[in-house]
Every structure is written in structure tokens, then in C-alpha cells.
Write an enzyme that holds these catalytic residues in place. Structure first.
Site, PDB file in Angstrom:
ATOM      1  N   PRO A   1       0.863  -1.104   0.071  1.00 15.06           N
ATOM      2  CG  PRO A   1       0.165  -0.907   2.248  1.00 15.06           C
ATOM      3  CD  PRO A   1       1.199  -1.814   1.371  1.00 15.06           C
ATOM      4  CG  MET A   2       3.470   2.266  -1.922  1.00 13.84           C
ATOM      5  SD  MET A   2       4.746   2.282  -3.095  1.00 13.84           S
ATOM      6  CE  MET A   2       5.539   3.889  -2.826  1.00 13.84           C
TER       7      MET A   2
ATOM      8  CB  CYS B   1       2.294   5.695   7.719  1.00 12.63           C
ATOM      9  SG  CYS B   1       2.252   7.246   6.707  1.00 12.63           S
TER      10      CYS B   1
ATOM     11  CE  LYS C   1       4.727  -1.781   4.731  1.00 11.00           C
ATOM     12  NZ  LYS C   1       4.739  -1.146   3.593  1.00 11.00           N
TER      13      LYS C   1
END
Length: 319
Positions: A7-8, A98, A139
């Protein structure tokens, strides 16, 4: 071995997920983080980030999608996770990696790696809130400023109920600067019983080989490397199977670039679409000299019709 598309935020949206999974080699993908705080988010908010929920939580190529949530309130995250499952999310992923300053200032993402007890509470609340058959994954990075607490954070996630942990092998302070410290992934796998997925600085088949040699991880997640080289997952899968590795040419990539442009035109405004195309092209320049030439040609172009002509795009009647 499984290969996941990372995921970005602001880059790997439903359009790029669709295009990259069509290229092949990707086993599952993850949404951009869906931020939740203080309240139960409405259905349209989830669909905004995960339009694939309308089609069985899979991309058009049939690749499964995981829904990623970000936040710091265990109860609020649990309530939203349960609702996401009602909407069709097959796997709930939690973001503790993040590095964005705005996200960290709002107590989200990697900043939470300073609080292992909170990591445990968040995962535990979400695990208890969603159906037993729904996997909960997480994550993380190696830490905020240093990897000293990485093992404690991984234990907290696993003990809280995470069935799998993706480890981006850098700290928040490291950002995306090389190298990735893959040796820490092996150390984390030693202290948790759940599978650990390696992530960070895999741009080529040789990078994947070195990563596996250093950390021993069977499964990998790739972000920028896959955006820059759309067939990288396919190349790695071929290498793993002992087959010849054949790289996609620029000519072979063109239909995917054109598909991306058509979807961007369909879903975005004429002001937004050019920027998204240029964003992808900028990363493609790392792998294709032709992308550099095209990017320089398009750098200041804002007219959608002219852009379409330059990439050889013919708008379909259905569009």
C-alpha cells in the site's frame, strides 16, 4: 512464496492496483491506509479507497485485496474493522509503519511503535471485533528512531492476534533511504510464531535474492519496485520457479500505460488525471529510458487530449 503489492498512499490506488495486477505475478494487494478516528466511517468512505469491494474484494485480474486501517483508538478501529468486514473486506490490515509527518503528528502510523502496549491493544480489539475466519494482519517498520524496540513491537502485534506481520526493514527516521536492514527481519521472525513478510528496497530479481539470503523470508511485499518495474513480481516468480526471467519491454508496457490513462480519465477530473500519469511515469524512469523521454515531453503538458496523443492512446467508445 507469495508476492504482495504494497500500500502506498497517494500512489497505489484502485487504478494502479488494477493495472499492476493485470501484468501478473502479484498474489495479493493492500489498499492505501484508511484513516479512522472518533467515529464509525460511512460505507462510501471505505468504497472510496477500496472500490474493489464492489467486486468481491478482488481486482479485475482476480487478485485479492486487503483493507488497511490506520489510527490509534483501539475501540474505534475495532468498530470500523467490523463494519469493513460487513462490506466485504476479507482481510483487515493495520498500519504501524507510515512515516509521514502529518500522520505521525496525529498519532498514526510509525509513531505508535513507541508504544508496544498500544499496538497490542489495537490488534487485540480488532481481532475480537471481526469474524473468527477473517485474518488480521499488521505492517510495521523497525522502529521510530532506532530498531532497538523492534522485537518488542513484533511480539506485541503477534500476541495481540496478528496472524501475519509485514516488516518494512527501516525505521521511520530512515524514511526510504537505502539500505533496508533485512537482517532485522530474520531477528523478528525468531521471536514470533506468525509468518513475517519482508518489505523494503526490492527493485530487481537480484535484490530479492539478496533479501532472501539475508533474512530467509519466504514471502515478500514490494512497493516502489513494482511501480517502477511493473513485471517485477512476474520476474521474481519465474526465478523462484527456476524459469527464464524475461523482462517486459517498453512496447509491451504501452497497453498498460494506456489503460491506466483511460481509467484516470474516467475517474478523475481533467486537472487531476495528468498529474497521476506523470507520477507513475516518474517512477517508470528508473527502469525504462523511454519513460524518461516521455516524462520530459509531458512534464508541462496539461491538455488531456494532447497527452493521450503522446502516449498513443485512443479513447474507447465505452469511455
Amino acid at each position: 512464496m507469495q508476492i504482495a503489492l504494497a500500500p502506498m498512499e497517494g500512489l497505489v490506488d484502485d487504478i494502479l492496483r488494477d493495472v499492476l495486477t493485470q501484468v501478473g505475478g502479484i498474489d495479493w494487494c493492500v489498499t492505501e491506509f484508511i484513516r479512522v478516528s472518533e467515529r464509525l466511517m460511512p460505507a462510501h468512505y471505505f468504497y472510496k479507497y477500496a472500490s474493489e469491494l464492489h467486486q468481491g474484494a478482488k481486482t479485475a485480474a482476480g487478485v485479492p485485496l486487503r483493507l488497511q486501517l490506520l489510527g490509534s483508538d483501539p475501540v474505534c478501529l475495532a468498530e470500523n474493522a467490523a463494519y469493513a468486514c460487513e462490506l466485504g473486506a476479507p482481510v483487515l490490515d493495520l498500519n504501524f509503519g507510515c512515516p509521514a509527518k502529518t500522520v505521525n503528528r496525529s498519532r498514526g502510523g510509525a509513531i505508535l511503535l513507541k508504544e508496544p502496549e498500544l499496538l497490542h491493544s489495537i490488534v487485540n480489539h480488532v481481532r475480537r471485533a471481526v469474524p473468527a475466519h477473517t485474518p488480521v494482519t499488521a505492517k510495521m517498520r523497525l522502529g521510530y528512531e532506532s530498531p532497538e524496540g523492534a522485537l518488542d513491537c513484533a511480539r506485541a502485534l503477534a500476541d495481540g492476534g496478528a496472524g501475519q506481520i509485514v516488516v518494512h526493514a527501516r525505521t521511520k527516521v530512515d524514511g526510504y533511504k537505502p539500505p533496508a536492514h533485512w537482517e532485522w527481519i530474520a531477528r523478528i521472525q525468531e521471536v514470533v510464531k506468525v509468518p513475517v513478510v519482508a518489505n523494503g528496497e526490492i527493485w530487481t530479481v537480484d535484490d530479492w535474492r539478496r533479501c532472501r539470503e539475508i533474512c530467509g523470508a519466504r514471502d515478500i511485499m514490494i512497493g516502489r519496485g513494482l511501480v517502477a518495474r511493473p513485471d517485477l513480481a512476474r520476474q521474481i516468480a519465474a526465478a523462484e520457479a527456476g524459469e527464464d526471467v524475461v523482462e517486459m519491454t517498453w512496447t509491451q508496457l504501452q497497453p498498460f500505460l494506456q489503460d491506466f490513462w483511460q481509467q484516470a480519465l474516467n475517474k478523475m477530473t481533467p486537472i487531476q488525471a495528468p498529474g497521476r500519469l506523470k507520477q507513475w511515469l516518474a517512477l517508470l524512469t528508473k527502469s525504462y529510458p523511454e519513460a524518461t523521454t516521455l516524462f520530459n515531453t509531458l512534464r508541462r503538458e496539461t491538455d488531456c487530449e494532447r497527452i493521450g496523443q503522446l502516449i498513443g492512446f485512443v479513447r474507447s467508445e465505452a469511455a
